[in-house]
Write a protein that holds these residues in place. Structure first.
Motif, PDB file in Angstrom:
ATOM      1  N   VAL A   5      38.931  45.123  48.578  1.00 56.85           N
ATOM      2  CA  VAL A   5      38.025  44.238  47.855  1.00 56.85           C
ATOM      3  C   VAL A   5      37.835  44.775  46.442  1.00 56.85           C
ATOM      4  N   GLU A   6      38.295  43.991  45.466  1.00 54.99           N
ATOM      5  CA  GLU A   6      38.153  44.380  44.064  1.00 54.99           C
ATOM      6  C   GLU A   6      36.834  43.870  43.492  1.00 54.99           C
ATOM      7  N   SER A   7      36.361  44.574  42.490  1.00 52.02           N
ATOM      8  CA  SER A   7      35.177  44.135  41.746  1.00 52.02           C
ATOM      9  C   SER A   7      35.244  44.714  40.348  1.00 52.02           C
ATOM     10  N   GLY A   8      34.392  44.194  39.468  1.00 53.35           N
ATOM     11  CA  GLY A   8      34.284  44.753  38.129  1.00 53.35           C
ATOM     12  C   GLY A   8      34.937  43.956  37.028  1.00 53.35           C
ATOM     13  N   GLY A   9      35.618  42.880  37.383  1.00 52.89           N
ATOM     14  CA  GLY A   9      36.235  42.059  36.341  1.00 52.89           C
ATOM     15  C   GLY A   9      35.186  41.296  35.550  1.00 52.89           C
ATOM     16  N   GLY A 112      57.078  45.388  45.971  1.00 49.01           N
ATOM     17  CA  GLY A 112      57.535  45.321  47.350  1.00 49.01           C
ATOM     18  C   GLY A 112      57.230  46.560  48.168  1.00 49.01           C
ATOM     19  N   SER A 113      56.835  47.646  47.500  1.00 54.37           N
ATOM     20  CA  SER A 113      56.503  48.883  48.215  1.00 54.37           C
ATOM     21  C   SER A 113      55.100  48.848  48.805  1.00 54.37           C
ATOM     22  N   TYR A 114      54.301  47.883  48.377  1.00 51.79           N
ATOM     23  CA  TYR A 114      52.906  47.843  48.794  1.00 51.79           C
ATOM     24  C   TYR A 114      52.719  46.905  49.970  1.00 51.79           C
ATOM     25  N   ASP A 115      51.899  47.356  50.905  1.00 55.25           N
ATOM     26  CA  ASP A 115      51.760  46.659  52.178  1.00 55.25           C
ATOM     27  C   ASP A 115      50.554  45.729  52.227  1.00 55.25           C
ATOM     28  N   TYR A 116      49.527  46.069  51.479  1.00 57.57           N
ATOM     29  CA  TYR A 116      48.286  45.300  51.533  1.00 57.57           C
ATOM     30  C   TYR A 116      47.801  45.036  50.116  1.00 57.57           C
ATOM     31  N   TRP A 117      47.189  43.868  49.959  1.00 55.53           N
ATOM     32  CA  TRP A 117      46.729  43.431  48.653  1.00 55.53           C
ATOM     33  C   TRP A 117      45.308  42.895  48.735  1.00 55.53           C
ATOM     34  N   GLY A 118      44.562  43.095  47.656  1.00 55.18           N
ATOM     35  CA  GLY A 118      43.256  42.474  47.552  1.00 55.18           C
ATOM     36  C   GLY A 118      43.379  41.060  47.021  1.00 55.18           C
ATOM     37  N   GLN A 119      42.229  40.413  46.871  1.00 56.68           N
ATOM     38  CA  GLN A 119      42.184  39.025  46.427  1.00 56.68           C
ATOM     39  C   GLN A 119      42.321  38.900  44.915  1.00 56.68           C
ATOM     40  N   GLY A 120      42.055  39.953  44.209  1.00 53.18           N
ATOM     41  CA  GLY A 120      42.165  39.937  42.760  1.00 53.18           C
ATOM     42  C   GLY A 120      40.831  39.732  42.071  1.00 53.18           C
ATOM     43  N   THR A 121      40.743  40.227  40.843  1.00 53.62           N
ATOM     44  CA  THR A 121      39.555  40.041  40.020  1.00 53.62           C
ATOM     45  C   THR A 121      40.014  39.678  38.604  1.00 53.62           C
ATOM     46  N   GLN A 122      39.355  38.678  38.030  1.00 49.73           N
ATOM     47  CA  GLN A 122      39.771  38.165  36.730  1.00 49.73           C
ATOM     48  C   GLN A 122      39.248  39.051  35.603  1.00 49.73           C
ATOM     49  N   VAL A 123      40.135  39.398  34.701  1.00 58.74           N
ATOM     50  CA  VAL A 123      39.759  40.104  33.473  1.00 58.74           C
ATOM     51  C   VAL A 123      40.179  39.226  32.302  1.00 58.74           C
ATOM     52  N   THR A 124      39.230  38.896  31.454  1.00 55.98           N
ATOM     53  CA  THR A 124      39.514  38.070  30.290  1.00 55.98           C
ATOM     54  C   THR A 124      39.068  38.819  29.040  1.00 55.98           C
ATOM     55  N   VAL A 125      39.989  38.999  28.111  1.00 57.99           N
ATOM     56  CA  VAL A 125      39.695  39.710  26.873  1.00 57.99           C
ATOM     57  C   VAL A 125      39.785  38.708  25.723  1.00 57.99           C
ATOM     58  N   SER A 126      38.677  38.507  25.037  1.00 60.42           N
ATOM     59  CA  SER A 126      38.650  37.549  23.929  1.00 60.42           C
ATOM     60  C   SER A 126      38.948  38.267  22.612  1.00 60.42           C
ATOM     61  N   SER A 127      39.565  37.538  21.717  1.00 63.52           N
ATOM     62  CA  SER A 127      39.938  38.127  20.418  1.00 63.52           C
ATOM     63  C   SER A 127      38.838  37.959  19.391  1.00 63.52           C
TER      64      SER A 127
END
Length: 127
Positions: A5-9, A112-127
């Protein structure tokens, strides 16, 4: 099975910082090499950083080296990605991944070496 479980984005201005966290459960965390990957709209998922089981060995993509730092706390079953000096091109969904087949001091950079993945967290960097 491993649950991640990712967080912090979030949204940050260019030059700013974020710290991503990934909490793992389901297998002994110190048996897992861990990685961070990212996927920008219309692009393939790419390697960002990885760490070996004890965190002694780490590796980074050239595009983030010197700006991002991967670390882990095996007592908390958590891996982190500290992102500094963020750029608009860092905008992506960031994924945490676990590799339970890596040997002791190894980290791997291929998806392909990784067996498990999280759902992802969005990171948006504005200019």
């Amino acid at each position: 099975q491993v649950q991640l479980v990712e967080s912090g984005g979030g949204l940050v201005q260019a030059g700013g910082s974020l710290r991503l966290s990934c909490a793992a459960s389901g297998r002994p965390f110190n048996m897992l090499a861990m990685g961070w990957f990212r996927q920008a709209p219309g692009k393939e998922r790419e390697f960002v950083a990885a760490t070996s089981r004890r965190g002694v060995d780490t590796g980074y993509a050239a595009s983030v080296k010197g700006r991002f730092t991967i670390s882990r706390d095996n007592a908390k079953n958590t891996v982190y990605l500290q992102m500094n000096s963020l750029k608009p091109e860092d905008t992506a969904v960031y994924y945490c991944a676990a590799d339970f087949q890596a040997v002791f001091n190894v980290y791997r950079v291929n998806l392909g070496s990784y067996d498990y993945w999280g759902q992802g967290t969005q990171v948006t960097v504005s200019s």
